[in-house]
Design an enzyme around this catalytic site. Structure first.
Site, PDB file in Angstrom:
ATOM      1  N   HIS A  27       0.764  -1.033  -0.088  1.00  0.00           N
ATOM      2  CA  HIS A  27       0.104  -0.104   0.070  1.00  0.00           C
ATOM      3  C   HIS A  27       0.930   1.324  -0.263  1.00  0.00           C
ATOM      4  O   HIS A  27       1.617   1.492   1.037  1.00  0.00           O
ATOM      5  CB  HIS A  27      -0.937   0.025   1.183  1.00  0.00           C
ATOM      6  CG  HIS A  27      -1.651   1.181   1.571  1.00  0.00           C
ATOM      7  ND1 HIS A  27      -2.501   1.804   0.452  1.00  0.00           N
ATOM      8  CD2 HIS A  27      -1.491   2.044   2.665  1.00  0.00           C
ATOM      9  CE1 HIS A  27      -2.569   3.087   1.023  1.00  0.00           C
ATOM     10  NE2 HIS A  27      -2.506   3.291   2.342  1.00  0.00           N
ATOM     11  N   ASP A  50       1.316   4.908   0.101  1.00  0.00           N
ATOM     12  CA  ASP A  50       0.445   6.074   0.631  1.00  0.00           C
ATOM     13  C   ASP A  50       0.812   7.380  -0.260  1.00  0.00           C
ATOM     14  O   ASP A  50       2.034   7.203  -0.619  1.00  0.00           O
ATOM     15  CB  ASP A  50       0.859   6.435   1.836  1.00  0.00           C
ATOM     16  CG  ASP A  50      -0.008   6.062   2.858  1.00  0.00           C
ATOM     17  OD1 ASP A  50      -1.353   5.889   2.841  1.00  0.00           O
ATOM     18  OD2 ASP A  50       0.213   5.524   3.973  1.00  0.00           O
ATOM     19  N   ASP A  88      -6.355   0.098   4.088  1.00  0.00           N
ATOM     20  CA  ASP A  88      -6.088   1.058   4.926  1.00  0.00           C
ATOM     21  C   ASP A  88      -7.235   1.580   5.711  1.00  0.00           C
ATOM     22  O   ASP A  88      -7.870   2.647   5.597  1.00  0.00           O
ATOM     23  CB  ASP A  88      -5.682   2.315   3.797  1.00  0.00           C
ATOM     24  CG  ASP A  88      -4.819   3.492   4.500  1.00  0.00           C
ATOM     25  OD1 ASP A  88      -4.724   3.094   5.797  1.00  0.00           O
ATOM     26  OD2 ASP A  88      -4.686   4.499   3.908  1.00  0.00           O
TER      27      ASP A  88
END
Length: 203
Positions: free
Chosen positions: A60, A62, A197
């Site tokens: 993931h 960001d 998330d």
């Protein structure tokens, strides 16, 4: 002859980090499973009640946390997209005289479209590599999930913002694939929602 590949982040082996984390996760799952079933940990017998654990390696990236989106792209994400595309593309292996069989067994999942846009708009990334990425998506070797501009937080965003950023991401994906040299009017179909998330919204 089998070749081993060692991926490193800084001076620490990425694989060592992953396996250390996997051990912790397996222990947590085992403990959590025992609590759910109302069993005491001492009573757990893997021969009569085996525990099946599914591990899904994922990333993931960001678009903004401790760095700006541009800093994340330059220091981390550009290298990820470039190296994964090179590794998975069989034509790259043929050029180097390597076997492409191992890379055909692998798949890659990507979520954040903001970084794909930066990568595809980056003039320093070879055009043939970008074309390889498109081809790998068409073949299903690379799967695009969610398709949002970013992977939004679940707990601190309103649904209007979630819809808008997802629509933006999908429109960027259409543009990226419209520029395909094959001119076959392919547009990736996002069939998987992938939301990791959560920022404690599940508690």
């Amino acid at each position: 002859m089998m070749r081993s590949h060692r991926l490193t982040v800084g001076n620490t082996s990425l694989w060592k980090k992953c396996w250390d984390l996997c051990g912790v996760l397996c222990l947590m799952v085992a403990l959590f499973s025992g609590v759910i079933q109302g069993a005491e940990i001492n009573d757990f017998d893997p021969t009569t009640n085996p525990l099946t654990v599914h591990l899904l390696p994922h990333s993931h990236c960001d678009a903004g946390y401790k760095k700006t989106v541009e800093e994340y792209y330059a220091t981390e994400v550009k290298q990820i997209l470039t190296s994964v595309t090179s590794y998975l593309d069989p034509s790259t292996k043929k050029k180097k005289g390597e076997s492409s069989q191992s890379s055909q067994l692998h798949r890659f999942v990507w979520s954040e479209v903001v970084f794909l846009e930066l990568w595809f708009d980056d003039p320093s990334v070879d055009a043939s590599l970008k074309q390889s990425f498109r081809r790998l998506v068409k073949q299903g070797t690379i799967e695009l999930v969610n398709g949002g501009f970013v992977m939004h937080d679940e707990a601190i965003t309103r649904y209007e913002s979630q819809i808008q950023q997802t629509s933006l991401g999908h429109s960027i994906l259409h543009r990226i694939f419209e520029e395909d040299e094959d001119k076959d009017h392919y547009s990736p179909e996002i069939t998987t929602g992938y939301q990791i998330d959560s920022f404690w919204s599940i508690l």
